[in-house]
Write an enzyme that holds these catalytic residues in place. Structure first.
Site, PDB file in Angstrom:
ATOM      1  N   HIS A 153      17.787 -12.897  -9.453  1.00 40.36           N
ATOM      2  CA  HIS A 153      16.518 -12.717 -10.185  1.00 40.36           C
ATOM      3  C   HIS A 153      15.325 -12.771  -9.237  1.00 40.36           C
ATOM      4  O   HIS A 153      14.226 -13.132  -9.641  1.00 40.36           O
ATOM      5  CB  HIS A 153      16.355 -13.784 -11.279  1.00 40.36           C
ATOM      6  N   LYS A 213      -2.641  -2.279   8.947  1.00 40.29           N
ATOM      7  CA  LYS A 213      -1.408  -2.008   8.218  1.00 40.29           C
ATOM      8  C   LYS A 213      -0.275  -1.474   9.092  1.00 40.29           C
ATOM      9  O   LYS A 213      -0.485  -0.659   9.984  1.00 40.29           O
ATOM     10  CB  LYS A 213      -1.670  -0.978   7.109  1.00 40.29           C
ATOM     11  N   SER A 263      -1.774   3.018   8.389  1.00 47.22           N
ATOM     12  CA  SER A 263      -2.629   3.475   7.294  1.00 47.22           C
ATOM     13  C   SER A 263      -3.800   4.229   7.898  1.00 47.22           C
ATOM     14  O   SER A 263      -4.320   3.847   8.940  1.00 47.22           O
ATOM     15  CB  SER A 263      -3.128   2.269   6.504  1.00 47.22           C
ATOM     16  N   GLU A 272      10.549   3.161   2.056  1.00 49.38           N
ATOM     17  CA  GLU A 272       9.968   3.595   0.779  1.00 49.38           C
ATOM     18  C   GLU A 272      10.410   5.013   0.431  1.00 49.38           C
ATOM     19  O   GLU A 272      10.735   5.313  -0.721  1.00 49.38           O
ATOM     20  CB  GLU A 272       8.443   3.522   0.848  1.00 49.38           C
TER      21      GLU A 272
END
Ligand code: ARG
Length: 457
Positions: free
Chosen positions: A153, A280, A274, A287
């Site tokens: 979980h 970043k 970024s 992804e």
């Protein structure tokens, strides 16, 4: 190709609508391989002279080379790869070329081409699955001592070894590999000779064609053979499931690389920045891989939906199988390749992982097991430890910081040896059942995987 019966040209819009050459051109090598084998069968049946067969073969090989070198002019008005190649051959060698399509239909021809193509691609995908397994085992070998929290979980559950976590993906990929190899068995059946639907009045030696093309067996029902795409659906499913596994791996890596976890660092070579935020470093490879799982599943649904409700036998709907299949094949090859490069370069922060695993709550079950070994029924032990957890949270002191007297307020079965339970390394090593993450088990698994990967490239 069908000018005999028709009195009107195909409408321009229909040409554009129905062409498949823009995507099925990639089958050319297999189309040519199949045609060369077919020509041999025609010669064996006495329908081509040895000289005609030779002309066909060398004509086809010349066309293949032109396509290889990007010198071949594909024509949309010739619809698909089969007619493009046949028309070019006939315009070059004349009469012999016009005999090639004897006892053959594009229906059995495309079934053959697709099987040859997918057999070839399946082998590449299987190799790349192996390469990724190798990369994961390599990384697991480098962090064989690293302990981190295991999650259920997405809440800290129990301590495990990082290597155990990584080897879980090696297992998944092994099942993917088995599924791919299993699908390959049903891809590997030779359909040519089924004709458009009912074979041909000209009997060709199908087994001979199969042997020339390296198929162990031929298909046994001409109607099934021209309309069957099960083999493609199975492969696309196997790819989709592998894609789902890689999506899950991606999610783990994205989480673990975040500032909230900081268990791993993904190398700069496999990260992107970024355009706006200078600080970043983004895990875009992960992804994109997670995102592509949507594509893999979509391709599977598209293909199954195309097949659903088709009356026997070949219907032009089947032309719509290709882009979905090609996309899944292309994308899984890419994902596997980039992952096999990225994984070995991952740096594991063992200290950070261990610090997270030192969360005393992770050993609550171990404490319950301690009471069980002192004769307390498990349900009762569970409740005792539950209360102890609440107490420790309220006190803002971990299990190790409570003293024996406090423990004994919850159960008189606690003795001074309870504190040995709170040793993280011992807690891992106590988990000795087959499949559990005791260090000696994980070592043995690593060794077994290394042996397997060494033996089966
Ligand atoms: N391009 C077609 C396909 O991909 C080849 C078979 C065409 N057969 C036909 N009867 N029109 O399915």
């Amino acid at each position: 190709m069908w000018k005999g019966r028709f009195q009107q040209e195909t409408a321009a819009a229909v040409q554009w609508f129905s062409e498949s050459i823009s995507f099925d051109w990639r089958l050319y090598r297999f189309d040519i391989q199949g045609s060369i084998a077919h020509a041999s069968a025609l010669q064996k049946a006495g329908l081509l002279t040895p000289e005609e067969r030779r002309q066909i073969e060398s004509g086809l090989k010349a066309i293949e080379q032109e396509i290889d070198e990007d010198r071949f002019q594909f024509r949309t008005d010739l619809e698909d790869i089969h007619m493009n190649i046949e028309a070019a051959l006939t315009s070059r060698i004349g009469a012999a070329g016009a005999k090639l399509h004897t006892a053959r239909s594009r229906n059995d021809q495309i079934a053959l081409d697709l099987r040859l193509y997918l057999r070839h691609e399946t082998d590449t995908i299987v190799e790349r699955v192996r390469a990724l397994q190798r990369a994961l085992v390599e990384l697991a070998g480098k962090c064989r001592e690293t302990i981190l929290p295991g999650y259920t979980h997405l809440q800290r559950a129990q301590p495990v070894l990082f290597a155990h976590h990584l080897l879980a993906y090696v297992e998944m990929l092994e099942r993917d590999r088995e599924r791919l190899l299993d699908a390959r068995k049903r891809i590997n059946r030779m359909p040519l000779g089924s004709g458009a639907i009912a074979g041909s009045t000209i009997p060709l030696d199908r087994e001979y064609v199969a042997s020339l093309l390296g198929f162990p067996t031929v298909t046994h029902n001409s109607m099934d053979a021209v309309s069957d795409r099960d083999f493609a659906a199975e492969l696309v499913f196997a790819i989709a499931l592998a894609g789902v596994h890689l999506s899950r791996l991606s999610e783990d890596l994205i989480l673990f690389a975040s500032a909230e976890f900081r268990f791993i660092r993904i190398s700069d070579a496999y990260s992107t920045g970024s355009s706006l935020m200078p600080q970043k470093k983004n895990p875009d490879v992960c992804e994109l891989t997670r995102g592509k799982s949507g594509r893999f599943i979509g391709n599977l649904v598209a293909l199954l939906t195309t097949l659903k409700g088709l009356p026997m036998t070949y219907n032009r709907d089947l032309q719509e199988d290709k882009e979905a299949v090609f996309d899944s094949v292309d994308q899984i090859k890419l994902v596997l390749e980039v992952y096999a490069g990225m994984i070995p370069e991952i740096e594991v922060d063992s200290q950070q992982a261990r610090a997270a695993a030192a969360d005393p709550g992770l050993l609550a079950t171990d404490l319950a097991d301690y009471l069980v070994l002192q004769g307390v029924p498990f349900r009762q032990a569970h409740e005792v430890i539950g209360k102890l957890v609440a107490y420790s949270i309220e006190q803002k002191r971990g299990f190790a910081d409570l003293d024996l007297e406090e423990y004994r307020q919850f159960s008189d079965k606690f003795g001074p040896n309870l504190f040995t339970v709170l040793d993280l390394d011992r807690a891992i090593d106590q988990r000795t059942a087959i499949g559990a993450p005791a260090r000696k088990n994980v070592e043995a698994e690593l060794e077994a995987w290394n042996a397997t990967l060494r033996e089966q490239p």
